[in-house]
Design an enzyme around this catalytic site. Structure first.
Site: not given
Ligand code: SP5
Ligand code: ZN
Length: 338
Positions: A158, A196
């Site tokens: 990212h 992602h």
């Molecule tokens: C490297 C990578 O996989 N980064 C991912 C970053 C995601 N960050 C945002 C996470 C938001 C999580 N919200 C949902 C929680 C559900 N339990």
């Molecule tokens: Zn990821």
């Protein structure tokens, strides 16, 4: 298989905003420990990384960003609060020519794109160690290994040229790709299978034809990183046609994933790619707390087998994956099938 790992990642465990509250990040030190244990148990010998090549870092990231990252914690601790994570609270308005502020709080907004990421004491040291792992695994491939794996933590895909976010600070996969280019491979591909979208890797190489970037991921209409990863993003300038996105619906099974993966592999094989980087996130796993796909451990093995059909020198870089108990098994399954 050559496996590169380091204990330096332990110096980093950031805080993230979760539902309006600050919490220790889902991107935990335990993740790397579990993968390390599983790979050791599977019989892989672990190698330590070489010194990081700062010139290589500067070919991927902006000098000002590196200067910021390397000093951000020290500045925040001295000027703001040594007992709190360094985090942005405001980001630039869209569509303007943004002037970089001088103040550490302003620079945190300038150099980040989200509040799932903060900088703590030890973040820079861990990020540098992860980058050096990617660099070292790439050196192993350049000197004749068919494949090498870098257990990078924090992850990297990212991170853009000058922004951190999505738990990523330095783009380890982009560093591997740039190193492969510098070693004389005329064209390199990065295939990103993390749940992602690999927005940072896409952005870094968006206007370049020498690095093909491909990402298979959850449709950003409904998933982080929200603003990039659509199928229409194909590159700009010289890079037109050298970025491919395969957004999949929430809840996708391996059937949908495999269809995209086969198209990606066919594209890599059909063009003049000389070396491959796999951005190996395993958060497409059925039990991943951040993911919605239904991919199983056996599917990760199939994924490894399908990608190995590219028959290219390959650097495998660890990205996401948050189902801590299954991480080691899933990574080991992918690597052994590859
Ligand atoms: C490297 C990578 O996989 N980064 C991912 C970053 C995601 N960050 C945002 C996470 C938001 C999580 N919200 C949902 C929680 C559900 N339990
Ligand atoms: Zn990821």
């Amino acid at each position: 298989m050559h496996v590169f790992a380091s204990h330096q990642h332990r110096s980093h465990h950031a805080y993230e905003l979760q539902r309006g509250k600050l919490a220790l990040s889902t991107e935990s030190p335990d993740r790397a420990e579990r993968i390390r244990d599983a790979l050791k148990n599977a019989g892989h010998a672990l190698s330590k990384p070489d010194e990081l090549d700062h010139d290589l870092l500067q070919r991927v990231h902006d000098a000002k960003y590196l200067e910021f990252l390397s000093s951000a914690w020290r500045r925040w601790a001295a000027e703001v609060d040594a007992d709190a994570p360094a985090m942005a609270i405001s980001w630039p308005e869209r569509g303007r020519n943004v002037i970089r502020p001088e103040n550490i709080v302003g620079q945190l907004g300038y150099h980040s794109f989200g509040a799932d990421c903060s900088i703590v004491d030890g973040t820079w040291e861990a990020a540098m160690a992860a980058a050096s792992l990617a660099h070292s695994a790439t050196n192993a491939v350049i000197t004749g290994a068919h494949v090498a794996y870098a257990l990078c933590r924090p992850p990297g895909h990212h991170a853009t040229k000058d922004q951190f976010g999505g738990y990523c600070y330095l783009n380890n996969s982009a560093i591997a790709a740039q190193r492969l280019r510098d070693a004389g491979n005329k064209r390199v591909a990065v295939l990103d299978v993390d749940y992602h979208h690999g927005n940072g890797t896409q952005a870094i190489f968006y206007d370049r034809a020498d690095v093909l970037t491909i990402s298979i991921h959850a449709d950003p209409t409904h998933e982080f990183p929200w603003f990039t990863g659509h199928a229409a993003e194909s590159g700009s300038g010289d890079g037109v046609g050298h970025n491919l996105n395969y957004p999949l619906s929430k809840g996708s099974s391996f059937d949908a994933f495999r269809t995209a993966l086969i198209l990606a592999v066919e594209h890599i094989v059909a063009t003049d790619v000389e070396a491959l980087v796999i951005a190996l996130g395993v958060d497409a796993y059925v039990d991943d707390p951040l993911g919605t796909f239904t991919i199983t451990t056996e599917d990760f093995a199939k994924m490894g087998a399908i990608i190995s059909e590219c028959h290219l020198p390959t650097v495998i870089v660890q990205e996401g994956g948050y189902a801590t108990d299954a991480l080691g098994t899933n990574v080991a399954a992918f690597l052994s099938a590859f």
